[in-house]
Enzyme design. Structure first.
Site, PDB file in Angstrom:
ATOM      1  N   SER A   1       0.859  -1.187   0.000  1.00  0.00           N
ATOM      2  CA  SER A   1       0.000   0.000   0.000  1.00  0.00           C
ATOM      3  C   SER A   1       0.890   1.230   0.000  1.00  0.00           C
ATOM      4  O   SER A   1       2.069   1.169   0.380  1.00  0.00           O
ATOM      5  CB  SER A   1      -0.873   0.003   1.265  1.00  0.00           C
ATOM      6  OG  SER A   1      -1.482   1.261   1.464  1.00  0.00           O
TER       7      SER A   1
ATOM      8  N   TYR B   1      -1.178  -0.596  10.542  1.00  0.00           N
ATOM      9  CA  TYR B   1      -1.342  -0.793   9.101  1.00  0.00           C
ATOM     10  C   TYR B   1      -0.085  -0.349   8.354  1.00  0.00           C
ATOM     11  O   TYR B   1       0.417  -1.056   7.463  1.00  0.00           O
ATOM     12  CB  TYR B   1      -2.557  -0.013   8.613  1.00  0.00           C
ATOM     13  CG  TYR B   1      -2.950  -0.322   7.189  1.00  0.00           C
ATOM     14  CD1 TYR B   1      -3.641  -1.487   6.875  1.00  0.00           C
ATOM     15  CD2 TYR B   1      -2.628   0.549   6.154  1.00  0.00           C
ATOM     16  CE1 TYR B   1      -4.008  -1.778   5.564  1.00  0.00           C
ATOM     17  CE2 TYR B   1      -2.994   0.271   4.842  1.00  0.00           C
ATOM     18  CZ  TYR B   1      -3.674  -0.891   4.554  1.00  0.00           C
ATOM     19  OH  TYR B   1      -4.025  -1.168   3.256  1.00  0.00           O
TER      20      TYR B   1
ATOM     21  N   LYS C   1       2.403  -2.882   6.090  1.00  0.00           N
ATOM     22  CA  LYS C   1       2.616  -2.692   4.663  1.00  0.00           C
ATOM     23  C   LYS C   1       4.065  -2.326   4.341  1.00  0.00           C
ATOM     24  O   LYS C   1       4.586  -2.688   3.270  1.00  0.00           O
ATOM     25  CB  LYS C   1       1.657  -1.630   4.123  1.00  0.00           C
ATOM     26  CG  LYS C   1       0.184  -2.056   4.197  1.00  0.00           C
ATOM     27  CD  LYS C   1      -0.068  -3.346   3.416  1.00  0.00           C
ATOM     28  CE  LYS C   1      -1.533  -3.720   3.361  1.00  0.00           C
ATOM     29  NZ  LYS C   1      -1.783  -4.941   2.562  1.00  0.00           N
TER      30      LYS C   1
END
Length: 285
Positions: A159, A172, A176
């Site tokens: 991402s 998160y 990633k």
């Protein structure tokens, strides 16, 4: 018109006619990958922790004349991923030619120190350990099969959060960023083997990840708004990534904003980080 030697100079397209395994294929980007790979003439193993949604994707592919099957797999569990590899090879009758480590979850809202550790564990288990398990299991299979059957490849879905450092998204972001580093390392290790590696780093994509994640109400509303205004459809992301993979590209950033963030972060990392913090109204030291 192509000359008589041009076919020797063009890179073979890994995504066309592939024997492909896609995790998180029940919805969103994973479903888009599965459908697009089938459209390109491939046979697809659609895996998901929710077997019913994986079956839904496989049925949709079958309804269009494609070839797909559904397998339940929790990528956070190594034994599940190992079983996925075994079932896939049995179904294909040969090793896969392409693996898309896509399964992922979202978490966000509270800052580091306030975000529950359970959310960290859950996010890292799926978003980081999932691709680690996928690469650990499938990389040797692809490497060993390459001399007799090429081309082959691995796509890892990261991402723009891997390098964006947005506050309130610690777990998160870290997950990633790990996938990005994993992909770069794997690409270096696969150099010369014929196995291609691509890491996908999109920004906002119109999927259900926000609704199904562990996200505070405020962060969910903010993310949903950005997704509506700037997000693109998952099919477009899948097509862009598979095309980049066919060209042998390591990085795929299908949106302008992620490419701009990537460039700015590399040129002025400290200034970028402070600017992001100020924009988010969080005082950085």
């Amino acid at each position: 018109m192509f000359g008589p030697l041009d076919h020797l100079l063009r890179k073979p397209k890994t995504s066309h006619g592939a024997s492909a395994v896609v995790t998180g294929a029940g919805s969103g980007i994973g479903a888009a990958f599965a459908v697009e790979l089938a459209r390109r003439g491939g046979a697809v193993v659609c895996s998901d922790i929710d077997e019913s949604t994986a079956q839904g994707t496989a049925d949709a592919i079958g309804a269009q004349g494609g070839n797909a099957t559904a397998v339940r797999c929790d990528v956070a569990r190594f034994d599940d991923v190992r079983a996925l590899a075994e079932q896939s090879q049995d179904w294909f009758g040969a090793p896969p030619t392409l693996v898309v480590n896509n399964a992922g979850v979202a978490a966000g809202g509270p800052v580091i120190g306030e975000a529950p550790l359970d959310d960290w564990r859950w996010t890292l288990a799926v978003n980081l350990w999932g691709p680690i398990h996928g690469c650990h299991v499938f990389a040797p299979i692809l490497r060993e099969a390459t001399p007799s059957r090429a081309p082959r490849g691995i796509v890892n879905v990261a991402s723009g959060a891997a390098f964006g450092a947005l506050p309130g998204m610690g777990a998160y972001n870290v997950s990633k960023a790990g996938v990005l580093s994993l992909s770069e390392t794997l690409a270096a290790e696969m150099s010369g083997t014929g196995v291609r590696v691509t890491v996908l780093c999109p920004s906002f994509v119109k999927t259900n990840i926000v609704e199904s994640g562990r996200i505070s109400d405020e962060a969910r509303q903010r993310a949903a708004g950005l997704m509506r205004r700037t997000g693109i459809l998952p099919g477009r992301v899948a097509r862009a990534c598979l095309d980049a993979h066919d060209r042998g590209e390591l990085y795929c950033m299908p949106q302008l904003d992620s490419r701009l963030i990537w460039s700015t972060k590399r040129l002025a990392p400290q200034a970028y980080t402070r600017a992001v913090g100020l924009a988010s109204r969080i005082n950085l030291p």
